[in-house]
Design a protein around this motif. Structure first.
Motif, mmCIF file in Angstrom:
data_model
loop_
_atom_site.group_PDB
_atom_site.id
_atom_site.type_symbol
_atom_site.label_atom_id
_atom_site.label_comp_id
_atom_site.label_asym_id
_atom_site.label_seq_id
_atom_site.Cartn_x
_atom_site.Cartn_y
_atom_site.Cartn_z
ATOM 1 N N TYR A 105 32.429 42.062 55.190
ATOM 2 C CA TYR A 105 31.435 43.101 55.448
ATOM 3 C C TYR A 105 30.091 42.737 54.830
ATOM 4 C CZ TYR A 105 29.280 47.681 55.945
ATOM 5 O OH TYR A 105 28.431 48.702 56.280
ATOM 6 N N LEU A 106 30.098 42.198 53.612
ATOM 7 C CA LEU A 106 28.855 41.756 52.989
ATOM 8 C C LEU A 106 28.180 40.672 53.838
ATOM 9 C CD1 LEU A 106 26.812 41.763 50.688
ATOM 10 C CD2 LEU A 106 28.313 40.203 49.437
ATOM 11 N N THR A 107 28.977 39.773 54.383
ATOM 12 C CA THR A 107 28.427 38.717 55.247
ATOM 13 C C THR A 107 27.739 39.316 56.467
ATOM 14 O OG1 THR A 107 30.157 37.172 54.539
ATOM 15 C CG2 THR A 107 28.974 36.633 56.570
ATOM 16 N N ARG A 108 28.369 40.311 57.086
ATOM 17 C CA ARG A 108 27.772 40.952 58.259
ATOM 18 C C ARG A 108 26.446 41.627 57.899
ATOM 19 N NH1 ARG A 108 32.976 43.021 59.202
ATOM 20 N NH2 ARG A 108 32.239 45.170 58.911
ATOM 21 N N LEU A 109 26.396 42.250 56.715
ATOM 22 C CA LEU A 109 25.158 42.894 56.288
ATOM 23 C C LEU A 109 24.047 41.865 56.088
ATOM 24 C CD1 LEU A 109 26.389 45.531 53.652
ATOM 25 C CD2 LEU A 109 25.541 45.979 55.948
ATOM 26 N N GLU A 110 24.363 40.776 55.396
ATOM 27 C CA GLU A 110 23.346 39.781 55.098
ATOM 28 C C GLU A 110 22.865 39.057 56.356
ATOM 29 O OE1 GLU A 110 24.296 38.628 50.449
ATOM 30 O OE2 GLU A 110 24.534 37.098 52.012
ATOM 31 N N ALA A 124 18.421 37.910 49.076
ATOM 32 C CA ALA A 124 17.457 37.485 48.063
ATOM 33 C C ALA A 124 17.790 38.087 46.700
ATOM 34 C CB ALA A 124 16.049 37.884 48.496
ATOM 35 N N CYS A 125 18.208 39.336 46.698
ATOM 36 C CA CYS A 125 18.590 39.977 45.433
ATOM 37 C C CYS A 125 19.838 39.311 44.851
ATOM 38 C CB CYS A 125 18.838 41.462 45.646
ATOM 39 S SG CYS A 125 17.348 42.432 45.990
ATOM 40 N N ARG A 126 20.811 39.013 45.720
ATOM 41 C CA ARG A 126 22.049 38.366 45.249
ATOM 42 C C ARG A 126 21.748 37.009 44.628
ATOM 43 N NH1 ARG A 126 25.271 34.684 47.772
ATOM 44 N NH2 ARG A 126 24.408 35.086 49.864
ATOM 45 N N THR A 182 17.259 41.425 60.696
ATOM 46 C CA THR A 182 17.847 40.814 59.505
ATOM 47 C C THR A 182 17.085 41.144 58.224
ATOM 48 O OG1 THR A 182 16.578 38.786 59.866
ATOM 49 C CG2 THR A 182 18.774 38.899 60.849
ATOM 50 N N THR A 183 16.034 41.977 58.291
ATOM 51 C CA THR A 183 15.229 42.230 57.093
ATOM 52 C C THR A 183 16.052 42.824 55.971
ATOM 53 O OG1 THR A 183 13.235 42.530 58.431
ATOM 54 C CG2 THR A 183 13.212 43.414 56.201
ATOM 55 N N LEU A 184 16.879 43.829 56.274
ATOM 56 C CA LEU A 184 17.732 44.416 55.243
ATOM 57 C C LEU A 184 18.667 43.362 54.679
ATOM 58 C CD1 LEU A 184 18.918 46.814 53.667
ATOM 59 C CD2 LEU A 184 20.375 47.282 55.651
#
Length: 286
Positions: A50-55, A12-14, A4-6
């Protein structure tokens, strides 16, 4: 490095960006600081799902264009873009930025080419490979390029310097034209699916963003083999340089680039820069 680091970095940026930072209205109650996922997804042109899956770390293989779009939407600084590049490589294990080893670009030059460079002194001259890596150069080029920071990184790279080093915009008064010309030499290789070139392109897409990617999507124009280049040198002032680019024989796609003064004022400044007697480099006219 956790899965989950990425995603944690992206979240955190968002949460560190306010709607006002990106030109959005900030009304309404917000459960978390910063942008909502839906707002960032819209700005980046991707789906909320897709953003949710990335985060959440459920997708660890985003494409470089997606990450570049997120970096642009979040207004990431140069340092934050480098952090994003680091997290992306770590999340993918081996680092998907590097393609399979197919015909690596040369990192050395033949003895005869080095001897030719010696004969070109005190003129600034260099040899580059197909990626723009600087492989060898004259002492005249070292005195020209060293003070502007072009030779700081190993290996030096003409394209990376122009796009990723903030000193380049001060060094090149006509930065837009220089940037277009540097990139024009790479575009034919992109269409040939050169994995080593893909590595450089992906790195710059993440590290630089729109100033690089917008140019990359324009139709390729002819790569300039000769012309004039203005350089604002921190020690001797502005230089008007005429350059010629010569292809070297062999299969390694190396180019020799030689610079000569385009006017008398530049000739005198180059003589002063290289410590040579006046008239060692004569201006090229016509």
């Amino acid at each position: 490095m956790s899965d989950t680091t990425l995603g944690e970095f992206l979240r955190a940026c968002r949460e560190a960006v306010t709607p006002a930072d990106v030109g959005l209205p900030g009304g309404g109650r917000r459960r978390t600081p910063g942008l909502r996922r839906s707002e960032l997804a819209t700005l980046a042109g991707i789906s909320v799902e897709y953003l949710t899956r990335l985060e959440q770390g459920r997708d660890r293989n985003p494409s470089v264009p997606v990450l570049a779009a997120l970096a642009d939407a979040l207004r990431l600084s140069a340092d934050e873009r480098l952090h994003l590049l680091h997290h992306f490589k770590a999340a993918d294990g081996a680092g998907r930025l590097v393609g399979p080893c197919q015909g690596p670009p040369a990192q050395s030059v033949r003895p005869t080419v080095r001897a030719l460079l010696d004969r070109l002194e005190p003129a600034p001259a260099l040899v580059v490979n197909r990626l723009g890596d600087v492989l060898a150069y004259t002492s005249g080029y070292e005195r020209l390029a060293g003070p502007i920071g072009l030779l700081d990184r190993e290996p030096p790279n003409l394209v990376r310097y122009v796009f990723a080093d903030p000193r380049a915009r001060a060094a090149y008064p006509e930065w837009d034209r220089v940037a277009d010309e540097r990139l024009a030499g790479l575009k034919p290789g992109v269409s040939r699916e050169d994995p080593h070139l893909e590595h450089l392109v992906n790195e710059l897409a993440l590290a630089v963003g729109a100033p690089f990617t917008d140019r990359l999507t324009t139709p390729p124009g002819p790569s300039a083999r000769t012309g004039l280049e203005r350089l604002a040198h921190p020690e001797v002032g502005e230089l008007q340089l005429a350059y010629e680019t010569l292809g070297l024989s062999g299969d390694d796609s190396q180019l020799l680039i030689a610079y000569l003064p385009a006017d008398d004022a530049t000739a005198a400044r180059l003589d002063r820069l290289t410590g040579r007697r006046p008239g060692a480099l004569r201006a090229v006219t016509g």
